[in-house]
Structures are given as C-alpha cells and as structure tokens.
Design an enzyme around this catalytic site. Structure first.
Site, PDB file in Angstrom:
ATOM      1  CG  ASP A  52       4.080  13.447  -1.459  1.00 20.18           C
ATOM      2  OD1 ASP A  52       4.871  13.111  -0.558  1.00 20.18           O
ATOM      3  OD2 ASP A  52       2.907  13.782  -1.212  1.00 20.18           O
ATOM      4  CB  SER A  53       2.622   9.349  -0.133  1.00 22.59           C
ATOM      5  OG  SER A  53       2.219  10.551   0.494  1.00 22.59           O
TER       6      SER A  53
ATOM      7  CE1 TYR B 148       3.215   5.640  -0.386  1.00 25.12           C
ATOM      8  CE2 TYR B 148       5.523   6.299  -0.398  1.00 25.12           C
ATOM      9  CZ  TYR B 148       4.428   5.781  -1.051  1.00 25.12           C
ATOM     10  OH  TYR B 148       4.544   5.394  -2.367  1.00 25.12           O
TER      11      TYR B 148
ATOM     12  CB  CYS C 266       7.704  12.139   0.026  1.00 24.98           C
ATOM     13  SG  CYS C 266       6.943  11.097   1.273  1.00 24.98           S
TER      14      CYS C 266
ATOM     15  CB  THR D 279       7.161   9.951   4.896  1.00 25.68           C
ATOM     16  OG1 THR D 279       6.370  10.903   5.606  1.00 25.68           O
ATOM     17  CG2 THR D 279       6.980   8.579   5.501  1.00 25.68           C
TER      18      THR D 279
ATOM     19  CB  CYS E  31       4.127  16.227   6.339  1.00 26.23           C
ATOM     20  SG  CYS E  31       3.039  15.396   5.156  1.00 26.23           S
ATOM     21  CB  THR E  32       5.475  17.870   0.908  1.00 30.99           C
ATOM     22  OG1 THR E  32       5.113  16.493   0.718  1.00 30.99           O
ATOM     23  CG2 THR E  32       6.983  18.003   0.923  1.00 30.99           C
TER      24      THR E  32
HETATM   25  N1  DGL Z   1       3.831  14.231   1.995  1.00 30.92           N
HETATM   26  C1  DGL Z   1       4.591  13.262   2.690  1.00 30.92           C
HETATM   27  C2  DGL Z   1       5.657  13.830   3.579  1.00 30.92           C
HETATM   28  O1  DGL Z   1       6.212  14.839   3.243  1.00 30.92           O
HETATM   29  C3  DGL Z   1       3.960  11.970   3.110  1.00 30.92           C
HETATM   30  C4  DGL Z   1       2.652  11.979   3.776  1.00 30.92           C
HETATM   31  C5  DGL Z   1       2.114  10.588   3.976  1.00 30.92           C
HETATM   32  O2  DGL Z   1       1.866   9.905   2.984  1.00 30.92           O
HETATM   33  O3  DGL Z   1       1.940  10.195   5.144  1.00 30.92           O
HETATM   34  O4  DGL Z   1       5.993  13.273   4.584  1.00 30.92           O
END
Ligand code: DGL
Length: 262
Positions: free
Chosen positions: A10-11, A42, A73, A75, A183-184
């Site tokens: 993940d980010s 991200y 993630c 995203t 978003c996780t």
């Molecule tokens: N946790 C991520 C998701 O599920 C990314 C969040 C991010 O870095 O903006 O989208």
C-alpha cells in the site's frame, strides 16, 4: 506446499487493515509488507506518478521472493492493476471499493462511497459503479487529507470532523443506507466515520469494506496455483520507504488490533 511469504503493498498504513484480516483468516502463511509511506498519499497524484511508484514497489516486493502480491490499495488498483498483472509472473490479488455488497442494501437512501481523488475519478471505478443495479444511488466523494492524518496515527472519533464537514455537508440530513470505505486507510477510521455519519445523516449508514473479500480471493488464488503454505505462522516482515523507527511501532499496533471493526 510453498513456504515463500505473501507480499502486501500500500502507499502507507492502509494495507495493514487488509493484512490484519489475512493474519486471522490465513494464519498459516507468512507475509512481507511494503508501505511507500515516503510517497503517501498516492490519491492526490497523477495517474502516471501512481503507476510509476506502484511498479517500483511491485519490483521491490518481487525481489524479496514473495509468491503472490496483494495490492492492498484501491488507488493503485484503479490506476494500473491490469498492467501490474502483465508485468509480474506471480499472481496479484487486489482490493476494490465494496460497491457491490453496499448496493445490495435494501432501501431508498444513498450509498456513499468515500475514496481518494484518484479512485473516484478513474475509469475502472466508474465502470464498476455503472454495472450496479441502481447506479444513481451511489454518491462518490473524494476525501483528500484523511490519509495524511491516519499516517500520523490519528484514528479516533472527532479527529476528522472538520475535513468530513467540508466534503459531506451537502448530505447532512439525507438518508444514507450504506457507506463504502473505498480506501484501505479509511478502514482504520470506520468508527470515526460511523460516529460522524450517525450524528448527521438519517438511514442505517452501514459500513462496507472490501478487505475480507480480498483475503478470501487470496486464499482461492493460493489454492488454485498450488502456493498454499500451511506451516507458516503469520509472521510479518515490515518494510517502508519512510522513517522505519517511527512507523513500525504504529504499523505493529494496527495489525494486532484485529478484534476492532476491520
Ligand atoms: N490506502 C490507499 C487506498 O486504498 C491509498 C491512499 C493514498 O495514498 O492516497 O486507496
């Protein structure tokens, strides 16, 4: 039997909410987690930047000798999961906003999807919504700023109300049947979002996330490809592009709190 670990990406911390599920649902596997915390969030970046960072992370995880990767993630999934699958020779399982189960909720109210700016604008997510039986029920709202606070360790009710007010005041007083944590990272603040929503919306405001479904899919993929371990012990090796001394204790406390909402 394949004793190699499963890679999680993940980010930042968000994927730890999916990993926590894996630790309880697939405890006989071992795991390697990579969070690109130095580059989070991200969600506010361009498609090109998200893809470039995701590919670099995939190569890093693959070089650790993982047997499969969970793209934990939303995203990164919405941006480039198809290309990632073509690029790697190991299976890639990805998380997506839990729009489908949420849209199965009976009722005449809205389904609110909270995600990053990138997820909510990208074609993959838009196509998913268009396939739902009553797509006009879905209200997708980008919530920049939440991830940065979660990366700082904030997760309690009240910690996000100012940001949520700025994105959601147009819905105050409306009937919301379901809320998708798209978003996780947001899975960690399910309680904060629920407390906020129940005080301001009508309707059940039931929370949905895609984490358990993603781990079930991981189990099926490992099985199908002859990659099940069976003798692992849910060990987690942690890697980050950020400040490990600060981040690792937070990460470890997040993955241990499995009895919470996620
Ligand atoms: N946790 C991520 C998701 O599920 C990314 C969040 C991010 O870095 O903006 O989208």
């Amino acid at each position: 039997m394949d004793s190699r670990p499963v890679g999680f990406f993940d980010s930042g911390f968000g994927g730890a909410s999916v990993l926590a599920k894996a630790l309880s649902m697939l405890p006989n596997e071992d795991y390697i987690y990579f969070g690109d915390d130095a580059n989070a969030p991200y969600g506010d970046k361009s498609d090109g930047d998200i893809a470039r960072l995701t590919f670099a992370a995939m190569d890093a995880l693959a070089s650790f000798g993982v047997k499969a990767i969970v793209l934990a993630c939303n995203t990164a999934t919405a941006t480039c999961v198809g290309d990632v699958r073509k690029h790697l020779s190991i299976p890639v399982v990805s998380v997506e906003p839990a729009i489908k189960p949420a849209c199965g909720t009976p009722g005449s109210g809205k389904i609110l999807m909270l995600g990053t700016a990138a997820t909510t604008r990208l074609a993959r997510y838009r196509a998913l919504c268009a396939r739902m039986p009553r797509p006009e029920r879905i209200v997708s709202v980008a919530c920049p700023g939440l991830v940065e606070r979660i990366e700082r360790g904030l997760i309690r009710p009240g910690d996000f109300d100012d940001l949520l007010d700025s994105y959601l005041s147009f819905l105050h007083g409306k009937q919301i049947d379901g809320i998708v944590l798209g978003c996780t990272h947001y899975v960690f603040i399910g309680e904060a979002i629920s407390v906020y929503a129940k005080a301001r919306f009508t309707g059940e405001c039931r929370l949905f996330d895609g984490n358990a479904a993603t781990v079930r899919q991981l189990g099926r993929v490992l099985e199908k490809n002859g990659l099940v371990n069976g003798a692992g012990r849910a060990r987690v090796e942690y890697h980050t592009s950020g400040d490990r001394a600060r981040l690792e204790p937070l990460f470890r406390s997040l993955i241990q709190s499995e009895d919470r909402a996620f």
